[in-house]
Motif scaffolding. Structure first.
Motif, PDB file in Angstrom:
ATOM      1  N   GLY A   1     -27.251 -27.743  70.953  1.00 47.63           N
ATOM      2  CA  GLY A   1     -26.959 -28.884  71.801  1.00 47.63           C
ATOM      3  C   GLY A   1     -25.687 -28.728  72.605  1.00 47.63           C
ATOM      4  O   GLY A   1     -25.261 -27.623  72.944  1.00 47.63           O
ATOM      5  N   ALA A   2     -25.060 -29.861  72.891  1.00 55.21           N
ATOM      6  CA  ALA A   2     -23.908 -29.904  73.793  1.00 55.21           C
ATOM      7  C   ALA A   2     -22.612 -30.086  73.021  1.00 55.21           C
ATOM      8  O   ALA A   2     -22.427 -31.083  72.321  1.00 55.21           O
ATOM      9  CB  ALA A   2     -24.079 -31.045  74.794  1.00 55.21           C
ATOM     10  N   GLU A   3     -21.703 -29.127  73.162  1.00 56.66           N
ATOM     11  CA  GLU A   3     -20.387 -29.240  72.548  1.00 56.66           C
ATOM     12  C   GLU A   3     -19.595 -30.366  73.210  1.00 56.66           C
ATOM     13  O   GLU A   3     -19.831 -30.720  74.365  1.00 56.66           O
ATOM     14  CB  GLU A   3     -19.608 -27.925  72.700  1.00 56.66           C
ATOM     15  N   SER A   4     -18.641 -30.918  72.465  1.00 51.05           N
ATOM     16  CA  SER A   4     -17.811 -31.983  73.031  1.00 51.05           C
ATOM     17  C   SER A   4     -16.811 -31.404  74.036  1.00 51.05           C
ATOM     18  O   SER A   4     -16.470 -30.217  73.992  1.00 51.05           O
ATOM     19  CB  SER A   4     -17.048 -32.703  71.922  1.00 51.05           C
ATOM     20  N   ARG A   5     -16.332 -32.246  74.903  1.00 52.98           N
ATOM     21  CA  ARG A   5     -15.334 -31.827  75.886  1.00 52.98           C
ATOM     22  C   ARG A   5     -14.066 -31.342  75.192  1.00 52.98           C
ATOM     23  O   ARG A   5     -13.397 -30.420  75.673  1.00 52.98           O
ATOM     24  CB  ARG A   5     -15.014 -32.985  76.830  1.00 52.98           C
ATOM     25  N   ASP A   6     -13.744 -31.926  74.059  1.00 57.76           N
ATOM     26  CA  ASP A   6     -12.519 -31.534  73.353  1.00 57.76           C
ATOM     27  C   ASP A   6     -12.597 -30.115  72.793  1.00 57.76           C
ATOM     28  O   ASP A   6     -11.572 -29.444  72.660  1.00 57.76           O
ATOM     29  CB  ASP A   6     -12.239 -32.500  72.199  1.00 57.76           C
ATOM     30  N   GLU A   7     -13.820 -29.643  72.453  1.00 61.13           N
ATOM     31  CA  GLU A   7     -13.916 -28.343  71.789  1.00 61.13           C
ATOM     32  C   GLU A   7     -13.455 -27.205  72.685  1.00 61.13           C
ATOM     33  O   GLU A   7     -12.732 -26.308  72.240  1.00 61.13           O
ATOM     34  CB  GLU A   7     -15.347 -28.092  71.308  1.00 61.13           C
ATOM     35  N   HIS A   8     -13.870 -27.199  73.931  1.00 63.67           N
ATOM     36  CA  HIS A   8     -13.512 -26.102  74.837  1.00 63.67           C
ATOM     37  C   HIS A   8     -12.855 -26.579  76.129  1.00 63.67           C
ATOM     38  O   HIS A   8     -12.513 -25.749  76.976  1.00 63.67           O
ATOM     39  CB  HIS A   8     -14.757 -25.277  75.188  1.00 63.67           C
TER      40      HIS A   8
END
Length: 546
Positions: free
Chosen positions: A195-202
């Motif tokens: 799925g879609a990683e959060s904006r904070d992760e990368h």
């Protein structure tokens, strides 16, 4: 023995390299390992090797420089062999035969639109010498069922026959996951993301605020049609037709079954045209999406056989491939859900595609004020199935390994890197180019289509953070939901597979592990030199290459 396997014929096989999944990455990996002298077992869920190019019936999506550079030499050899297949066996006109960059379908999506069976014939021919030598064994219609591991290393994989009562447990020094959805990763308990990683992760600008593990791009069951003006080829009304006929997504400008759809780049409503009787010269088609995206003409966009390129009477219609906004399916994910829900998703996706065809045949508005094109004929023969749909769904997004290196939007976005920027990886093992192209998703997202720059493929993205001899060989490398949007197409998957197959062979020859090849500068120089020697382009031509 489980109830499922009771009565199965079981065997044990030993090989140096096991490749699970016979898509483009799997075939490229098998060729690379065999050419390096290694023994290989290649398995495939369907009865056709070739993945998105054959079983999924998707003409190649490629960058505009593909004829000259920006892909491995072996990939360009594949493309040349497909053209030669048409020149050898098809009654082309003299002008078409003389065209160096022959485009058999004269479609806009690619400079080489062609039938799935043509690619299948060429891929089979490429593998034939290795089958004859005994270095290669292919198990069609087999799926992985169980993985045996000793710590961070896989020892063997058990595969079940889909149609036959047979089971094979295959032990191997290296196991390559070239499946469409990263099927070995959960079986091996390898670290992966969906799925879609959060904006904070990368810190990716186009990532969602929160992690959405079940937010994945839609799948598509492609199909092929020809058109016969005075004939009636209307199929039986699909069971779910009324649902799909009235379905209107919240983010869509009209009913899904209609010629009005969002422009992927602007999201503004755009009218698609449909004329199964085109009159233009197919030799005049310029298949360059950077100059003309071409997606507004549904018949021409993925046309895979152009009648006008063949001698009179040789073919009685164009053939076009239906992979359109109308038949993208995103109501349910197909991975990380139970078997029943995954099966329901596939059934509904098939019903959507059949409903698109029925709508075209009966309800679609015509320029003359009438409705429907009953002369549209579903071409079961083109895709090799009884229902007329591709053998498997076109899957745009896989499970992705937690990798030593994760490619993010920051490595590919034109807005971030600038118009002529390229992020250079010191461990680059390949190149690619494609827009960040994400289709509507199971999380309710509309298109995410972002300009990108040509990119490199870092070796670190092909290395799991923990597993030592399990390697990704398809769309399951260390990308994010966002960057996967440009790393998922045909030439990049081939590049990944070829490099990983060669990496396994290199490690067997040198007695080292894949991670050491990246970590040891001298080993990497030696490996890179071998890639250079076989024509794997690791960098774009100077100064920018585009």
């Amino acid at each position: 023995m489980t109830a499922f396997t009771e009565g199965f014929t079981m065997s044990e096989i030993s090989t140096e390299v096991l490749i699970v999944g016979g898509g483009l990455g799997g075939v490229a990996a098998a060729l690379a390992a065999c050419r390096a002298g290694r023994t290989v077992v290649l398995t495939e869920e369907t009865d056709w090797i070739g993945g998105q190019l054959t079983a999924q019936a998707v003409p190649p999506d490629e960058h505009p420089w593909i004829e000259s550079y920006g892909a491995p030499a072996s990939y360009r050899e594949l493309r040349t062999a497909i053209r030669d297949h048409y020149r050898t066996w098809y009654p082309l006109t003299g002008a078409a035969r003389a065209r160096r960059e022959l485009n058999p379908g004269a479609g806009y999506v690619s400079k080489l639109c062609h039938e799935p069976r043509a690619a299948l014939a060429v891929l089979q021919a490429l593998l034939a010498p290795h089958l004859a030598s005994g270095r290669l064994r292919i198990l069609l219609e087999h799926v992985p069922a169980e993985v045996f591991a000793d710590g961070d290393r896989l020892r063997a994989v058990t595969l079940w026959g889909v149609r036959t009562e047979e089971s094979h447990t295959i032990s191997a020094a290296y196991v390559l996951d070239a499946t469409e959805t990263g099927e070995l990763l959960p079986l091996a308990k390898a670290e992966y993301v969906t799925g879609a990683e959060s904006r904070d992760e990368h810190g990716e600008p186009n990532a969602p605020a929160q992690y959405e593990p079940l937010n994945m791009q839609g799948i598509t069951y492609c199909f092929a049609v020809s058109y016969h003006e005075d004939e009636n080829h209307v199929i039986d009304k699909p069971a779910d037709y009324e649902f799909w006929r009235s379905y209107r997504p919240d983010f869509w400008p009209g009913p899904l079954l209609g010629f009005l759809a969002p422009d992927p780049r602007t999201l503004e409503p755009e009218v698609r045209t449909f004329d199964p009787r085109p009159t233009g010269d197919p030799l005049a088609v310029n298949a360059d999406q950077s100059a003309n995206a071409g997606g507004d003409d549904l018949w021409l966009f993925r046309r895979i056989l152009a009648k006008g390129l063949f001698e009179p009477g040789a073919v009685d219609s164009d053939i076009t491939l239906v992979n359109w906004p109308l038949n993208d399916y995103w109501l349910r994910p197909i991975i990380e859900v139970g078997a029943d829900e995954a099966a329901a998703a596939h059934r509904e996706a098939k019903q959507l595609s059949l409903s698109v065809l029925y709508w075209l045949q009966t309800d679609a508005p015509r320029p003359d004020g009438g409705t429907g094109y009953p002369g549209l004929r579903l071409r079961h023969d083109v895709v090799g199935t009884g229902d007329g749909l591709a053998k498997s769904a076109y899957v745009r997004e896989s499970r992705r390994i937690r990798a030593v290196t994760t490619v993010t939007e920051h490595h590919v976005s034109r807005d971030i890197l600038g118009t002529h920027g390229i992020h250079h990886f010191p461990d680059s093992v390949g190149v690619g180019a494609y827009r960040i192209d994400l289709h509507p998703s199971t999380g309710g997202d509309n298109y995410i289509d972002v300009a990108s720059v040509p990119f490199e493929i870092p070796l670190g993205a092909l290395l799991p953070i923990r597993m030592r001899n399990l390697l990704p060989a398809a769309k399951n490398i260390g990308t994010t939901h966002i960057s996967n949007g440009c790393y998922r197409l045909h030439p990049v998957e081939w590049n990944i597979g070829e490099v990983v197959g060669h990496l396994a062979a290199f490690c067997l020859k040198r007695g080292v592990e894949p991670h050491a090849v990246r970590e040891d500068a001298e080993l990497f120089r030696e490996f890179a030199a071998e890639l250079d020697a076989i024509g794997v382009e690791r960098h774009w031509p100077a100064p920018a290459g585009y």
